[in-house]
Write an enzyme that holds these catalytic residues in place. Structure first.
Site, mmCIF file in Angstrom:
data_model
loop_
_atom_site.group_PDB
_atom_site.id
_atom_site.type_symbol
_atom_site.label_atom_id
_atom_site.label_comp_id
_atom_site.label_asym_id
_atom_site.label_seq_id
_atom_site.Cartn_x
_atom_site.Cartn_y
_atom_site.Cartn_z
ATOM 1 N N LYS A 63 -3.746 21.448 -9.257
ATOM 2 C CA LYS A 63 -3.377 22.426 -10.305
ATOM 3 C C LYS A 63 -2.622 21.736 -11.433
ATOM 4 O O LYS A 63 -1.705 20.947 -11.184
ATOM 5 C CB LYS A 63 -2.482 23.519 -9.701
ATOM 6 C CG LYS A 63 -3.222 24.372 -8.698
ATOM 7 C CD LYS A 63 -2.372 25.556 -8.275
ATOM 8 C CE LYS A 63 -3.197 26.385 -7.308
ATOM 9 N NZ LYS A 63 -2.426 26.897 -6.192
ATOM 10 N N ASP A 119 -11.195 10.405 -4.599
ATOM 11 C CA ASP A 119 -12.421 11.222 -4.646
ATOM 12 C C ASP A 119 -12.209 12.432 -5.548
ATOM 13 O O ASP A 119 -13.076 13.303 -5.612
ATOM 14 C CB ASP A 119 -12.818 11.675 -3.227
ATOM 15 C CG ASP A 119 -11.724 12.483 -2.550
ATOM 16 O OD1 ASP A 119 -10.561 12.417 -2.993
ATOM 17 O OD2 ASP A 119 -12.029 13.191 -1.568
ATOM 18 N N GLU A 126 0.866 -1.188 0.000
ATOM 19 C CA GLU A 126 0.000 0.000 0.000
ATOM 20 C C GLU A 126 0.896 1.230 0.000
ATOM 21 O O GLU A 126 1.716 1.418 0.903
ATOM 22 C CB GLU A 126 -0.949 0.050 1.209
ATOM 23 C CG GLU A 126 -1.903 1.236 1.026
ATOM 24 C CD GLU A 126 -2.813 1.549 2.209
ATOM 25 O OE1 GLU A 126 -2.867 0.765 3.178
ATOM 26 O OE2 GLU A 126 -3.476 2.605 2.132
ATOM 27 N N ASP A 131 4.873 5.131 3.521
ATOM 28 C CA ASP A 131 4.428 6.523 3.539
ATOM 29 C C ASP A 131 5.662 7.395 3.739
ATOM 30 O O ASP A 131 6.713 6.915 4.152
ATOM 31 C CB ASP A 131 3.419 6.767 4.672
ATOM 32 C CG ASP A 131 2.513 7.953 4.376
ATOM 33 O OD1 ASP A 131 1.346 7.756 3.983
ATOM 34 O OD2 ASP A 131 2.987 9.115 4.502
ATOM 35 N N ASP A 186 -2.483 12.002 -2.864
ATOM 36 C CA ASP A 186 -2.543 13.471 -2.978
ATOM 37 C C ASP A 186 -2.910 13.831 -4.420
ATOM 38 O O ASP A 186 -2.236 13.386 -5.363
ATOM 39 C CB ASP A 186 -1.180 14.078 -2.611
ATOM 40 C CG ASP A 186 -0.810 13.791 -1.153
ATOM 41 O OD1 ASP A 186 -1.727 13.731 -0.319
ATOM 42 O OD2 ASP A 186 0.383 13.603 -0.863
HETATM 43 C C1 LIG Z 1 -4.152 12.019 1.057
HETATM 44 S S1 LIG Z 1 -3.237 10.933 2.095
HETATM 45 C C2 LIG Z 1 -4.184 9.428 2.036
HETATM 46 C C3 LIG Z 1 -3.883 8.506 3.177
HETATM 47 C C4 LIG Z 1 -4.673 7.163 3.150
HETATM 48 N N1 LIG Z 1 -4.339 6.381 1.973
HETATM 49 C C5 LIG Z 1 -6.153 7.388 3.226
HETATM 50 O O1 LIG Z 1 -6.847 7.104 2.235
HETATM 51 O O2 LIG Z 1 -6.624 7.825 4.273
HETATM 52 C C6 LIG Z 1 -1.866 10.550 1.019
HETATM 53 C C7 LIG Z 1 -0.715 9.890 1.759
HETATM 54 O O3 LIG Z 1 0.277 9.510 0.786
HETATM 55 C C8 LIG Z 1 1.571 9.813 1.302
HETATM 56 N N2 LIG Z 1 2.438 10.003 0.134
HETATM 57 C C9 LIG Z 1 2.370 11.007 -0.758
HETATM 58 N N3 LIG Z 1 3.288 10.860 -1.732
HETATM 59 C C10 LIG Z 1 3.973 9.725 -1.439
HETATM 60 C C11 LIG Z 1 5.070 9.043 -2.040
HETATM 61 N N4 LIG Z 1 5.624 9.508 -3.177
HETATM 62 N N5 LIG Z 1 5.528 7.919 -1.471
HETATM 63 C C12 LIG Z 1 4.962 7.440 -0.331
HETATM 64 N N6 LIG Z 1 3.915 8.044 0.292
HETATM 65 C C13 LIG Z 1 3.429 9.169 -0.253
HETATM 66 C C14 LIG Z 1 1.345 11.050 2.144
HETATM 67 O O4 LIG Z 1 2.365 11.226 3.120
HETATM 68 C C15 LIG Z 1 -0.027 10.777 2.776
HETATM 69 O O5 LIG Z 1 0.075 10.094 4.011
#
Ligand SMILES: C[S@@+](CC[C@H](N)C(=O)[O-])C[C@H]1O[C@@H](n2cnc3c(N)ncnc32)[C@H](O)[C@@H]1O
Length: 202
Positions: free
Chosen positions: A113, A145, A34, A59, A109
Site C-alpha cells: 500500500k 517478485d 544479507e 533478520d 517485505d
Molecule cells: C519476505 S521475507 C524474505 C526472506 C528471504 N530473504 C527469502 O527470500 O526467502 C523478509 C524477511 O526480512 C526480514 N526483515 C524485514 N524488515 C527487516 C529489517 N528492517 N531488518 C532486518 N530484517 C528485516 C523479515 O523478518 C523477513 O524474515
C-alpha cells in the site's frame, strides 16, 4: 510505546551488539551482508561457495536465525554469522573497520500500500547508511517478485549519488530463496558503490 522505553531498548540492543557481535567482525576485511536472511538458506550456501568472505545474515525474527545457526553449526561452517537486528540499527552501528563488499536484499517485505511505502527497506536514507559502510565497488544485489517495489527500488537507487545501477554485472550466486521458490517471476538489480571522488567530476 513511550519514547524513553523505546530508547532504552535500542540502547540495550546496541550494547549487546557491541559486546557480543562486533568483536567477531574484527580482522574480517571482506564482509558480505544479507538483510532479511530468514532461515539463512541462501547465505549458508553462499558462504560455502565463498570461503574467503565473512558473511553476516541479519533478520528481525529470532527463531529463523536459530534455525540458520543450527544448520551452519552442524556442518562446522565458520565464515558465516547470524544476528537478530534491525537493518538500519546494525548498519549504522557497524564499527569503522567493518567494510561491506557485498549486500543482498532478497525478496524484502514489499509493503504494497502506498501509505506504507515509507516502511520499505530501500529508501534514500538507508542507501546513505549502506554507502557510508561500503567499499568503493561494493555491490548491492536486490531481488523481488513485487513489480511496484522493483520500480521503486530502481528509481530510488538510480537517483542516489553514491550508488550506480550496473546492468552488466552478473548475479553473483544463484540459489532460490524460500520466497523465490514461491514466486512465479521476479526481477533483480545490482548497484555498485561509486567512488565519491568521481562525483565532483560529473
Ligand atoms: C519476505 S521475507 C524474505 C526472506 C528471504 N530473504 C527469502 O527470500 O526467502 C523478509 C524477511 O526480512 C526480514 N526483515 C524485514 N524488515 C527487516 C529489517 N528492517 N531488518 C532486518 N530484517 C528485516 C523479515 O523478518 C523477513 O524474515
Amino acid at each position: 510505546m513511550p519514547l524513553d522505553v523505546y530508547n532504552t531498548i535500542i540502547d540495550q540492543r546496541l550494547a549487546e551488539l557491541r559486546g557480543d557481535f562486533f568483536p567477531r567482525l574484527q580482522g574480517r576485511d571482506h564482509l558480505t551482508l544479507e538483510i532479511g536472511c530468514g532461515h539463512g538458506h541462501y547465505l549458508t550456501a553462499y558462504a560455502e561457495a565463498h570461503p574467503h568472505e565473512y558473511c553476516v545474515g541479519i533478520d528481525l525474527i529470532a527463531d529463523r536465525l536459530e534455525r540458520a545457526e543450527r544448520k551452519t553449526s552442524r556442518v562446522g561452517r565458520t565464515n558465516v554469522a547470524w544476528v537478530q537486528a534491525e537493518a538500519s540499527l546494525l548498519v549504522a552501528a557497524l564499527p569503522d573497520e567493518s567494510v561491506l563488499r557485498r549486500i543482498f536484499v532478497l525478496f524484502p517485505d514489499p509493503w504494497p500500500k502506498r501509505r506504507h511505502w515509507k516502511n520499505r527497506l530501500i529508501q534514500t536514507g538507508f542507501l546513505d547508511l549502506l554507502a557510508a559502510k561500503s567499499a568503493v565497488g561494493a555491490q548491492l544485489c536486490f531481488r523481488t517478485d513485487h513489480v511496484s517495489y522493483f520500480t521503486y527500488a530502481y528509481e530510488t537507487i538510480r537517483s542516489h549519488p553514491l550508488w550506480e545501477l550496473d546492468a552488466s554485472s552478473v548475479w553473483p550466486f544463484e540459489l532460490a530463496t524460500v520466497f523465490q521458490q514461491r514466486a512465479s517471476a521476479y526481477q533483480s538489480l545490482i548497484a555498485v558503490r561509486k567512488d565519491a571522488r568521481s562525483l565532483s567530476a560529473e
